[in-house]
Design an enzyme around this catalytic site. Structure first.
Site, PDB file in Angstrom:
ATOM      1  N   GLY A  12     -22.002 -36.003 -13.915  1.00 17.33           N
ATOM      2  CA  GLY A  12     -20.564 -35.996 -14.179  1.00 17.33           C
ATOM      3  C   GLY A  12     -19.806 -35.463 -12.988  1.00 17.33           C
ATOM      4  O   GLY A  12     -18.810 -34.745 -13.124  1.00 17.33           O
ATOM      5  N   ALA A  20     -15.544 -30.072  -8.953  1.00 21.36           N
ATOM      6  CA  ALA A  20     -15.382 -28.719  -8.407  1.00 21.36           C
ATOM      7  C   ALA A  20     -16.726 -28.106  -8.038  1.00 21.36           C
ATOM      8  O   ALA A  20     -16.855 -27.435  -7.002  1.00 21.36           O
ATOM      9  CB  ALA A  20     -14.654 -27.841  -9.415  1.00 21.36           C
ATOM     10  N   VAL A  65     -26.492 -40.524 -18.070  1.00 25.43           N
ATOM     11  CA  VAL A  65     -27.421 -39.482 -18.524  1.00 25.43           C
ATOM     12  C   VAL A  65     -28.075 -39.827 -19.851  1.00 25.43           C
ATOM     13  O   VAL A  65     -29.028 -39.158 -20.262  1.00 25.43           O
ATOM     14  CB  VAL A  65     -26.706 -38.113 -18.645  1.00 25.43           C
ATOM     15  CG1 VAL A  65     -26.190 -37.655 -17.297  1.00 25.43           C
ATOM     16  CG2 VAL A  65     -25.582 -38.153 -19.677  1.00 25.43           C
ATOM     17  N   TYR A 151     -18.568 -31.959 -31.347  1.00 26.39           N
ATOM     18  CA  TYR A 151     -18.532 -31.369 -30.007  1.00 26.39           C
ATOM     19  C   TYR A 151     -19.017 -29.923 -30.065  1.00 26.39           C
ATOM     20  O   TYR A 151     -19.822 -29.490 -29.228  1.00 26.39           O
ATOM     21  CB  TYR A 151     -17.108 -31.429 -29.467  1.00 26.39           C
ATOM     22  CG  TYR A 151     -16.940 -30.855 -28.074  1.00 26.39           C
ATOM     23  CD1 TYR A 151     -17.304 -31.594 -26.954  1.00 26.39           C
ATOM     24  CD2 TYR A 151     -16.402 -29.585 -27.889  1.00 26.39           C
ATOM     25  CE1 TYR A 151     -17.145 -31.078 -25.669  1.00 26.39           C
ATOM     26  CE2 TYR A 151     -16.234 -29.057 -26.618  1.00 26.39           C
ATOM     27  CZ  TYR A 151     -16.605 -29.810 -25.514  1.00 26.39           C
ATOM     28  OH  TYR A 151     -16.451 -29.289 -24.252  1.00 26.39           O
TER      29      TYR A 151
END
Length: 258
Positions: A12, A20, A65, A151
């Site tokens: 990702g 970052a 993935v 989630y």
């Protein structure tokens, strides 16, 4: 563990926290393989970073993935290009309560798949150099987000998996540390699309927004600045690190042994 000269891979990697992490690793002297299913974003970032840090420091691999075949091929490409791997950042994730099975598949199964495949190349018992695997979880891995049950479940799984693998690795002598990052609300595409991906829990949008307003948000760069020690400090293994706008903390859990 200094980052200079180390070989890292980030899933990702094209945007958000993955971007970052990639930029921070390169800035600190590592070589980085960027893995992302979003070919346009990944390629664009790799090209820009290659110009900045050197083309020999950056490798982009288009990879999902959820696919054993693609992930195995990605690790093979990393080894062929850089000859080893020292750091693996299991970062790819989604939030979509409508597609809850895909949420579990990417967020939890993808993390387990990535960790096991990385371990095959990093394990000191099988010729690897050791290193560290960093799993991106979420504050939803520490407490429930009422509007995002699937989630929440996926990120609780990441936290549990990380802690168990840290203990298993230490007991087995693998030489690989496992740590989990649990950020609060981060200004990413995932965050920006939360309200439209709540599915059957869309009636809880206002409650979710109240929590966001109360907690505040962070940039991906602010989150990653806080977690370098998870990668570099050799004493950090099985740690769960909570990063939120008001500060950071290592999470403590009740002991199973009394």
């Amino acid at each position: 563990m200094a980052l200079v000269g180390k070989i890292a891979a980030v899933t990702g990697a094209g945007k958000g926290i993955g971007q970052a992490l990639t930029e921070t690793l390169l800035k600190n002297g590592a070589k980085v393989a960027l893995l992302d299913v979003n070919e346009a974003a990944g390629k664009s970032l790799a090209e820009a970073l290659g110009k900045q840090y050197g083309q020999d420091k950056v490798l982009f691999i288009n990879c999902n993935v959820e696919s054993d075949e693609q992930m195995k091929a990605a690790f093979q490409k990393i080894i062929e290009t850089f000859e080893a791997i020292d750091i693996f950042c299991n970062n790819a994730g989604i939030l979509n309560e409508t597609q809850w099975e895909k949420t579990i598949s990417i967020n939890l199964m993808g993390v387990i798949r990535g960790a096991y495949l990385a371990l095959e190349h990093m394990n000191k018992l099988t010729g690897g150099r050791g290193g560290v695997i960093l799993n991106t979880a979420s504050m939803a891995g520490l407490g429930p987000l009422l509007s995002c049950p699937a989630y929440t479940a996926s990120k609780h799984g990441v936290v549990g998996f990380t802690r168990a693998m840290g203990a298993a690795s230490a007991a087995s002598g693998y030489g690989v540390r496992f740590n989990a990052l649990c950020p609060g609300f981060v200004q990413t595409d995932l965050f920006n699309n939360i309200q439209g991906n709540l599915g059957q829990f869309s009636h809880l949008r206002d409650a979710a927004q109240l929590l966001i307003d109360k907690m505040g948000t962070m940039t991906a760069s602010e989150v990653v600045e806080c977690v370098i020690e998870l990668l570099t400090d050799e004493t950090k293994n099985g740690e769960v690190f909570y990063v939120y706008p008001q500060g950071t903390s290592y999470v403590t859990f009740p002991s199973m042994v009394k």
